[in-house]
Motif scaffolding. Structure first.
Motif, PDB file in Angstrom:
ATOM      1  N   GLY A   1       0.823  -1.200   0.000  1.00  0.00           N
ATOM      2  CA  GLY A   1       0.000   0.000   0.000  1.00  0.00           C
ATOM      3  C   GLY A   1       0.857   1.250   0.000  1.00  0.00           C
ATOM      4  O   GLY A   1       1.870   1.332  -0.707  1.00  0.00           O
ATOM      5  N   MET A   2       0.488   2.235   0.807  1.00  0.00           N
ATOM      6  CA  MET A   2       1.257   3.478   0.865  1.00  0.00           C
ATOM      7  C   MET A   2       2.691   3.248   1.329  1.00  0.00           C
ATOM      8  O   MET A   2       3.610   3.979   0.950  1.00  0.00           O
ATOM      9  N   TYR A   3       2.890   2.203   2.136  1.00  0.00           N
ATOM     10  CA  TYR A   3       4.239   1.904   2.617  1.00  0.00           C
ATOM     11  C   TYR A   3       5.128   1.294   1.533  1.00  0.00           C
ATOM     12  O   TYR A   3       6.329   1.138   1.758  1.00  0.00           O
ATOM     13  N   SER A   4       4.570   0.973   0.387  1.00  0.00           N
ATOM     14  CA  SER A   4       5.406   0.484  -0.709  1.00  0.00           C
ATOM     15  C   SER A   4       5.981   1.628  -1.536  1.00  0.00           C
ATOM     16  O   SER A   4       6.940   1.434  -2.284  1.00  0.00           O
TER      17      SER A   4
ATOM     18  N   ALA B   1      17.165  -7.838   8.289  1.00  0.00           N
ATOM     19  CA  ALA B   1      17.409  -7.836   6.858  1.00  0.00           C
ATOM     20  C   ALA B   1      16.177  -7.420   6.057  1.00  0.00           C
ATOM     21  O   ALA B   1      16.288  -6.748   5.029  1.00  0.00           O
ATOM     22  N   GLY B   2      14.995  -7.828   6.530  1.00  0.00           N
ATOM     23  CA  GLY B   2      13.769  -7.442   5.837  1.00  0.00           C
ATOM     24  C   GLY B   2      13.582  -5.943   5.810  1.00  0.00           C
ATOM     25  O   GLY B   2      13.170  -5.373   4.795  1.00  0.00           O
ATOM     26  N   TYR B   3      13.919  -5.293   6.919  1.00  0.00           N
ATOM     27  CA  TYR B   3      13.822  -3.835   6.982  1.00  0.00           C
ATOM     28  C   TYR B   3      14.857  -3.183   6.067  1.00  0.00           C
ATOM     29  O   TYR B   3      14.544  -2.212   5.368  1.00  0.00           O
ATOM     30  N   ALA B   4      16.062  -3.725   6.046  1.00  0.00           N
ATOM     31  CA  ALA B   4      17.114  -3.170   5.196  1.00  0.00           C
ATOM     32  C   ALA B   4      16.727  -3.265   3.717  1.00  0.00           C
ATOM     33  O   ALA B   4      16.964  -2.327   2.935  1.00  0.00           O
ATOM     34  N   THR B   5      16.130  -4.367   3.318  1.00  0.00           N
ATOM     35  CA  THR B   5      15.694  -4.533   1.931  1.00  0.00           C
ATOM     36  C   THR B   5      14.614  -3.519   1.575  1.00  0.00           C
ATOM     37  O   THR B   5      14.630  -2.912   0.499  1.00  0.00           O
ATOM     38  N   TRP B   6      13.667  -3.323   2.480  1.00  0.00           N
ATOM     39  CA  TRP B   6      12.575  -2.378   2.237  1.00  0.00           C
ATOM     40  C   TRP B   6      13.093  -0.943   2.143  1.00  0.00           C
ATOM     41  O   TRP B   6      12.701  -0.189   1.245  1.00  0.00           O
ATOM     42  N   THR B   7      13.986  -0.545   3.036  1.00  0.00           N
ATOM     43  CA  THR B   7      14.508   0.820   3.002  1.00  0.00           C
ATOM     44  C   THR B   7      15.360   1.079   1.770  1.00  0.00           C
ATOM     45  O   THR B   7      15.443   2.213   1.296  1.00  0.00           O
ATOM     46  N   ALA B   8      15.982   0.041   1.238  1.00  0.00           N
ATOM     47  CA  ALA B   8      16.831   0.212   0.058  1.00  0.00           C
ATOM     48  C   ALA B   8      16.012   0.587  -1.182  1.00  0.00           C
ATOM     49  O   ALA B   8      16.505   1.286  -2.071  1.00  0.00           O
ATOM     50  N   ARG B   9      14.754   0.133  -1.241  1.00  0.00           N
ATOM     51  CA  ARG B   9      13.947   0.399  -2.432  1.00  0.00           C
ATOM     52  C   ARG B   9      12.866   1.463  -2.215  1.00  0.00           C
ATOM     53  O   ARG B   9      12.253   1.937  -3.176  1.00  0.00           O
ATOM     54  N   THR B  10      12.633   1.854  -0.951  1.00  0.00           N
ATOM     55  CA  THR B  10      11.513   2.753  -0.653  1.00  0.00           C
ATOM     56  C   THR B  10      12.021   4.069  -0.079  1.00  0.00           C
ATOM     57  O   THR B  10      12.727   4.079   0.930  1.00  0.00           O
ATOM     58  N   PRO B  11      11.700   5.202  -0.714  1.00  0.00           N
ATOM     59  CA  PRO B  11      12.159   6.494  -0.200  1.00  0.00           C
ATOM     60  C   PRO B  11      11.560   6.816   1.162  1.00  0.00           C
ATOM     61  O   PRO B  11      10.482   6.325   1.515  1.00  0.00           O
ATOM     62  N   ALA B  12      12.257   7.655   1.911  1.00  0.00           N
ATOM     63  CA  ALA B  12      11.828   7.975   3.265  1.00  0.00           C
ATOM     64  C   ALA B  12      10.624   8.911   3.284  1.00  0.00           C
ATOM     65  O   ALA B  12       9.730   8.769   4.131  1.00  0.00           O
ATOM     66  N   PHE B  13      10.552   9.864   2.369  1.00  0.00           N
ATOM     67  CA  PHE B  13       9.534  10.905   2.484  1.00  0.00           C
ATOM     68  C   PHE B  13       8.848  11.264   1.178  1.00  0.00           C
ATOM     69  O   PHE B  13       7.680  11.616   1.175  1.00  0.00           O
ATOM     70  N   TRP B  14       9.557  11.212   0.056  1.00  0.00           N
ATOM     71  CA  TRP B  14       8.945  11.580  -1.222  1.00  0.00           C
ATOM     72  C   TRP B  14       8.511  10.316  -1.946  1.00  0.00           C
ATOM     73  O   TRP B  14       9.333   9.461  -2.249  1.00  0.00           O
ATOM     74  N   PRO B  15       7.223  10.159  -2.233  1.00  0.00           N
ATOM     75  CA  PRO B  15       6.701   8.904  -2.801  1.00  0.00           C
ATOM     76  C   PRO B  15       7.330   8.540  -4.140  1.00  0.00           C
ATOM     77  O   PRO B  15       7.600   9.415  -4.977  1.00  0.00           O
TER      78      PRO B  15
ATOM     79  N   TRP C   1       5.973   6.359  -6.862  1.00  0.00           N
ATOM     80  CA  TRP C   1       4.714   5.681  -7.172  1.00  0.00           C
ATOM     81  C   TRP C   1       4.904   4.420  -7.996  1.00  0.00           C
ATOM     82  O   TRP C   1       4.059   3.516  -7.958  1.00  0.00           O
ATOM     83  N   ARG C   2       5.981   4.321  -8.743  1.00  0.00           N
ATOM     84  CA  ARG C   2       6.184   3.108  -9.541  1.00  0.00           C
ATOM     85  C   ARG C   2       6.456   1.880  -8.666  1.00  0.00           C
ATOM     86  O   ARG C   2       6.431   0.751  -9.160  1.00  0.00           O
ATOM     87  N   ASN C   3       6.705   2.099  -7.380  1.00  0.00           N
ATOM     88  CA  ASN C   3       6.941   0.977  -6.464  1.00  0.00           C
ATOM     89  C   ASN C   3       5.649   0.368  -5.913  1.00  0.00           C
ATOM     90  O   ASN C   3       5.700  -0.590  -5.142  1.00  0.00           O
ATOM     91  N   TRP C   4       4.506   0.905  -6.296  1.00  0.00           N
ATOM     92  CA  TRP C   4       3.241   0.530  -5.656  1.00  0.00           C
ATOM     93  C   TRP C   4       3.004  -0.975  -5.650  1.00  0.00           C
ATOM     94  O   TRP C   4       3.139  -1.644  -6.661  1.00  0.00           O
ATOM     95  N   ARG C   5       2.627  -1.470  -4.479  1.00  0.00           N
ATOM     96  CA  ARG C   5       2.190  -2.856  -4.302  1.00  0.00           C
ATOM     97  C   ARG C   5       0.846  -2.846  -3.600  1.00  0.00           C
ATOM     98  O   ARG C   5       0.664  -2.134  -2.616  1.00  0.00           O
ATOM     99  N   ASN C   6      -0.094  -3.610  -4.095  1.00  0.00           N
ATOM    100  CA  ASN C   6      -1.420  -3.633  -3.498  1.00  0.00           C
ATOM    101  C   ASN C   6      -1.345  -4.042  -2.026  1.00  0.00           C
ATOM    102  O   ASN C   6      -0.548  -4.910  -1.656  1.00  0.00           O
ATOM    103  N   PRO C   7      -2.178  -3.421  -1.173  1.00  0.00           N
ATOM    104  CA  PRO C   7      -2.159  -3.749   0.262  1.00  0.00           C
ATOM    105  C   PRO C   7      -2.506  -5.211   0.511  1.00  0.00           C
ATOM    106  O   PRO C   7      -3.256  -5.832  -0.249  1.00  0.00           O
ATOM    107  N   ASP C   8      -1.976  -5.743   1.609  1.00  0.00           N
ATOM    108  CA  ASP C   8      -2.274  -7.121   2.001  1.00  0.00           C
ATOM    109  C   ASP C   8      -3.691  -7.260   2.548  1.00  0.00           C
ATOM    110  O   ASP C   8      -4.289  -8.333   2.471  1.00  0.00           O
ATOM    111  N   MET C   9      -4.224  -6.182   3.120  1.00  0.00           N
ATOM    112  CA  MET C   9      -5.540  -6.227   3.748  1.00  0.00           C
ATOM    113  C   MET C   9      -6.525  -5.348   2.988  1.00  0.00           C
ATOM    114  O   MET C   9      -6.129  -4.409   2.288  1.00  0.00           O
ATOM    115  N   ALA C  10      -7.816  -5.643   3.141  1.00  0.00           N
ATOM    116  CA  ALA C  10      -8.860  -4.836   2.525  1.00  0.00           C
ATOM    117  C   ALA C  10      -8.991  -3.501   3.272  1.00  0.00           C
ATOM    118  O   ALA C  10      -8.631  -3.379   4.441  1.00  0.00           O
TER     119      ALA C  10
END
Length: 253
Positions: free
Chosen positions: A94-97, A152-166, A168-177
């Motif tokens: 979701g937004m966290y992607s 390691a999971g956190y390190a992988t996520w931070t490597a591909r996801t910016p801290a503050f400026w979105p 959008w091409r990284n978007w992944r559908n949320p796990d929950m409704a």
């Protein structure tokens, strides 16, 4: 103490008291209000009304970012807790992607709309700088906690996801409704805060600084007290439902 550790320690303090952060702008707000009145008188009522409407929409855009975040997250994450860091799982969809701190981004946009409503460029610049310095330290403390918890999971996520400026091409559908009840339970304060802030600024500048009477202001600017009363009614209704019933509660949210 290392500078990194000192900043993280400051961030932990700022995290605990982050709700009071905007108060640091009060000394600069007074001269900004004086200049705002001067600009409003120079620009005219029509231009000011259009500007205020645009700023209000900007603040609601920030609230929409929060809604798009909170509506999809599970319990135990993305909370309003102040006593300390907590996380039972790492949000990466979701937004966290697209951005690691969507709630702080939403808060920034909400406050930016309020600050811009004063129409004073230097006050907006002061706000932007203060927010960046303040949030940087909070995020640093949170990242130390999350890195230690998720490794390691956190390190992988931070490597591909910016801290503050979105990104959008990284978007992944949320796990929950999406959960509207979760949004109503958690975001009614933000909705009321926006309407309270805009109404207060309008009332203060018009009556305290321009000398309008209460009767004249209520008749001339009736939209703002009407919106305030709407926000107040929504706030107390949802707060009562949250505190006195289980209607807005969903297991796992």
């Amino acid at each position: 103490m290392r500078l990194k550790d000192r900043l993280a320690r400051h961030g932990a303090f700022a995290f605990r008291w982050r709700g009071l952060g905007p108060l640091v702008l009060l000394p600069a707000a007074i001269p900004a209000l004086v200049e705002s009145v001067r600009i409003e008188l120079w620009a005219g009522e029509t231009w000011n009304d259009l500007w205020m409407a645009a700023c209000l929409l900007l603040s609601f855009a920030g609230l929409a970012i929060r809604v798009a975040t909170v509506g999809f997250v599970p319990a135990g994450t993305s909370g309003r807790n102040t006593s300390g860091q907590r996380a039972t799982r790492l949000n990466v969809t979701g937004m966290y992607s697209v951005v690691r701190n969507p709630l702080y981004l939403g808060n920034f946009v909400i406050l930016l709309g309020i600050v811009l409503s004063l129409k004073v460029w230097w006050f907006a610049a002061v706000f932007g700088l203060a927010y960046a310095l303040y949030i940087e330290r909070i995020v640093m403390a949170e990242e130390d906690f999350l890195a230690g918890r998720f490794g390691a999971g956190y390190a992988t996520w931070t490597a591909r996801t910016p801290a503050f400026w979105p990104r959008w091409r990284n978007w992944r559908n949320p796990d929950m409704a999406f959960s509207l009840r979760t949004v109503l339970r958690r975001e009614y304060n933000g909705f009321f805060f926006i309407l309270l802030a805009f109404t207060t600024l309008e009332a203060f500048t018009d009556m305290a600084m321009e000398g309008q009477s209460l009767d004249f202001w209520l008749a001339d600017d009736w939209t703002w007290p009407a919106l305030f009363m709407l926000g107040l009614a929504v706030h107390f209704t949802l707060r009562t439902l949250k505190k006195q019933t289980r209607l807005l509660h969903i297991d796992g949210r």
